[in-house]
Design an enzyme around this catalytic site. Structure first.
Site, mmCIF file in Angstrom:
data_model
loop_
_atom_site.group_PDB
_atom_site.id
_atom_site.type_symbol
_atom_site.label_atom_id
_atom_site.label_comp_id
_atom_site.label_asym_id
_atom_site.label_seq_id
_atom_site.Cartn_x
_atom_site.Cartn_y
_atom_site.Cartn_z
ATOM 1 N N ASP A 1 0.826 -1.191 0.000
ATOM 2 C CA ASP A 1 0.000 0.000 0.000
ATOM 3 C C ASP A 1 0.872 1.257 0.000
ATOM 4 O OD1 ASP A 1 -2.651 1.326 0.359
ATOM 5 O OD2 ASP A 1 -1.765 1.947 2.265
ATOM 6 N N GLU B 1 1.464 -0.485 -5.139
ATOM 7 C CA GLU B 1 0.538 0.595 -5.465
ATOM 8 C C GLU B 1 1.379 1.867 -5.562
ATOM 9 O OE1 GLU B 1 -3.329 2.999 -3.690
ATOM 10 O OE2 GLU B 1 -1.709 2.322 -2.387
#
Length: 561
Positions: A200, A243
């Site tokens: 993330d 990401e």
């Protein structure tokens, strides 16, 4: 040959709490998810990506973690998690999990200890300043919901850094003990059966904001190599999917020389694809693909239509953003978020037009890279704009026309989030069971398309080239790998057309040398998949008819096949 399993896998992203409730408390759980593994296997899914399932106050959908070594008690136990991974692996499905280590919840015991005792070892787990930095209002990730990146903590008597919400305190990546802890977290979940991690907010994970003087490296990307080294030693086939919505110039740094991230999400390709769909012209998508940098052999792009966040358009120009929003988010007040994106799923954006929906997912499945589905996309779920922020697209899975869409037997007021119950995309109209019985449904089409995609590894592994069609509304490309070749054509327009392909592909991307072409009279094209039945190509003809929003996949075969 390297066993790069992720090159030809089909990834399916889901949130355990909104997928299937097994015990009637209104919250999805691991036992419920385990019961659905045969459904996912039948769909053709070979890798499940789990959104955060850790203990959390849930102020940001689980991205505010309070314990990295456990399961949220609402979702089950560690035993339930292990049983889930065992059952998934038994069906040939790998599992990757969200690694949320850019920050923790401010309710995490580490942060609490850091605030209560300046001598605690956890004090240096976070980023502190005695005075608020002058640039505290710069780099805001959530405009309109966030006003600063530095907040004062009374007990700690200092300001702490948080790139995201103030209840998410950033970890100090420059602290070697923090990096050791991150490796420990990865090692823990690898031991429990996962095949890798979706990292993330990767750019912010290695950000040295506020800790420049503590860092032991001048290049923070070195930290990514450090994590990858650990991962490779612990489990050689484990992957990291980053990401990272970044510029083209930054992309090679995340791949390194094949010693950092194996996969990056194709944000720029996604945004330009949306512009192409709106304009009904191939040029934006073509230009995006041609702009991509060369990547290592082990590198791969993750291709998606929609994900669990807003549809970010931040890499488009303001004029292009307006163009996309005018069609896909006409009600700015309800549909536009964070000054950059659209909080909708695709089917409502195209007003439920099944041809445009299938066209978009055919593109996703054939573009160079690995396809990533978000739960519910296979049946064409919609959104609930009455829900706050990103929750509009994170409603419970719609399994049937039973109460609560078959997600849970709990009273509707006790559900983790309301099921979409009204309108064109309500569970009575859009659900798994009804579509299973309908041979013309999106679900049955998706199963066929995924099965065919898995039979065409060239799309994931191969060298690719864009083909000249002479028609601005048609996107065509060819992929070759191990003497196999496939071609896909997509008509982005509402008008049917006929294209003529030249025998030699053109527009080779950087670092992607042209595949060797078979002489035209030595092969024929076998049709694999299309939006409707088409007349077979005759002889060596390369005149190809496409219906409005039509698509056709071909395998280039030798005469003997």
């Amino acid at each position: 040959m390297l066993d790069l399993w992720y090159k030809n896998t089909i990834i399916y992203c889901l949130d355990v709490e909104t997928f299937r409730d097994s015990d009637g408390d209104g919250v999805g759980d691991f036992p419920g998810l385990t019961e659905c593994l045969d459904y996912l296997s039948g769909l053709g899914i070979t890798c499940i990506w789990l959104m955060p399932f850790y203990p959390s106050p849930n102020r940001d959908n689980g991205y505010d973690v309070t314990d990295y070594y456990n399961v949220d008690s609402r979702l089950g136990t560690l035993g339930d998690f292990v049983e889930f991974t065992r059952q998934a692996n038994h069906r040939g499905i790998r599992v990757i999990v969200d690694l949320v280590v850019n920050h923790t919840s401010t309710e995490h015991p580490w942060f609490q200890a850091a605030c209560s005792d300046q001598q605690s070892k956890y004090r240096d787990y976070y980023v502190w300043k005695e005075k608020k930095p002058e640039d505290a209002d710069e780099g805001i990730v959530f405009p309109g919901r966030q006003s600063t990146t530095w907040t004062y903590q009374e007990q700690a008597q200092a300001f702490y850094h948080h790139r995201f919400y103030e209840h998410q305190a950033d970890l100090n990546i420059a602290n070697p003990t923090v990096r050791q802890e991150i490796c420990k977290i990865m090692g823990f979940w690898l031991q429990l059966g996962v095949s890798g991690f979706r990292v993330d907010a990767a750019p912010y994970l290695i950000e040295l904001q506020g800790v420049e003087d503590q860092a032991d490296v001048t290049d923070p990307f070195t930290y990514l190599s450090e994590f990858r080294d650990f991962l490779s030693w612990r489990r050689g086939d484990a992957i990291v999917l980053a990401e990272a919505n970044i510029s083209i110039e930054e992309m090679p740094k995340y791949f390194g020389n094949g010693d950092r991230m194996q996969m990056l999400f194709g944000f720029i390709v996604n945004q330009q694809m949306m512009l192409s769909l709106v304009r009904e012209e191939a040029a934006p998508l073509v230009n995006a693909l041609k702009s991509l940098p060369p990547i290592p052999q082990i590198g791969q792009w993750a291709i998606f239509v929609r994900n669990h966040d807003e549809l970010s358009l931040d890499k488009l120009t303001p004029t292009e953003q307006e163009e996309v929003a005018d069609q896909f988010a006409p009600d700015r007040e309800q549909m536009w978020i964070f000054d950059r994106g659209i909080r909708r799923r695709l089917p409502p954006m195209v007003e439920g037009n099944i041809r445009r929906i299938q066209l978009a997912y055919s593109l996703m499945l054939t573009l160079p890279g690995t396809p990533v589905l978000f739960y519910g996309e296979e049946i064409g779920m919609g959104e609930d704009l009455s829900l706050d922020e990103r929750n509009s697209t994170r409603t419970p899975m719609q399994w049937s026309d039973a109460p609560n869409g078959g997600f849970s037997t709990a009273p509707s007021e006790k559900l983790i989030r309301p099921v979409i119950s009204e309108g064109q995309f309500g569970y009575a109209a859009v659900n798994v069971m009804d579509q299973r019985r309908d041979p013309k449904s999106l679900l049955n089409w998706m199963e066929r398309a995924i099965r065919m995609r898995k039979e065409c590894p060239e799309f994931g592994w191969g060298k690719w080239q864009i083909l000249d069609t002479g028609k601005p509304q048609v996107f065509a490309h060819r992929c070759e790998w191990q003497k196999g070749a496939v071609v896909a054509l997509h008509n982005l327009s509402s008008q049917p057309c006929t294209v003529t392909l030249s025998s030699s592909p053109e527009n080779s991307p950087p670092g992607n040398s042209p595949p060797e072409n078979l002489p035209e009279n030595d092969h024929h094209w076998l049709e694999l998949l299309g939006d409707c039945p088409y007349e077979p190509l005759k002889g060596a003809s390369r005149e190809i008819y496409l219906e409005s929003y039509g698509f056709r996949w071909f395998r280039v075969c030798s005469r003997g096949v």
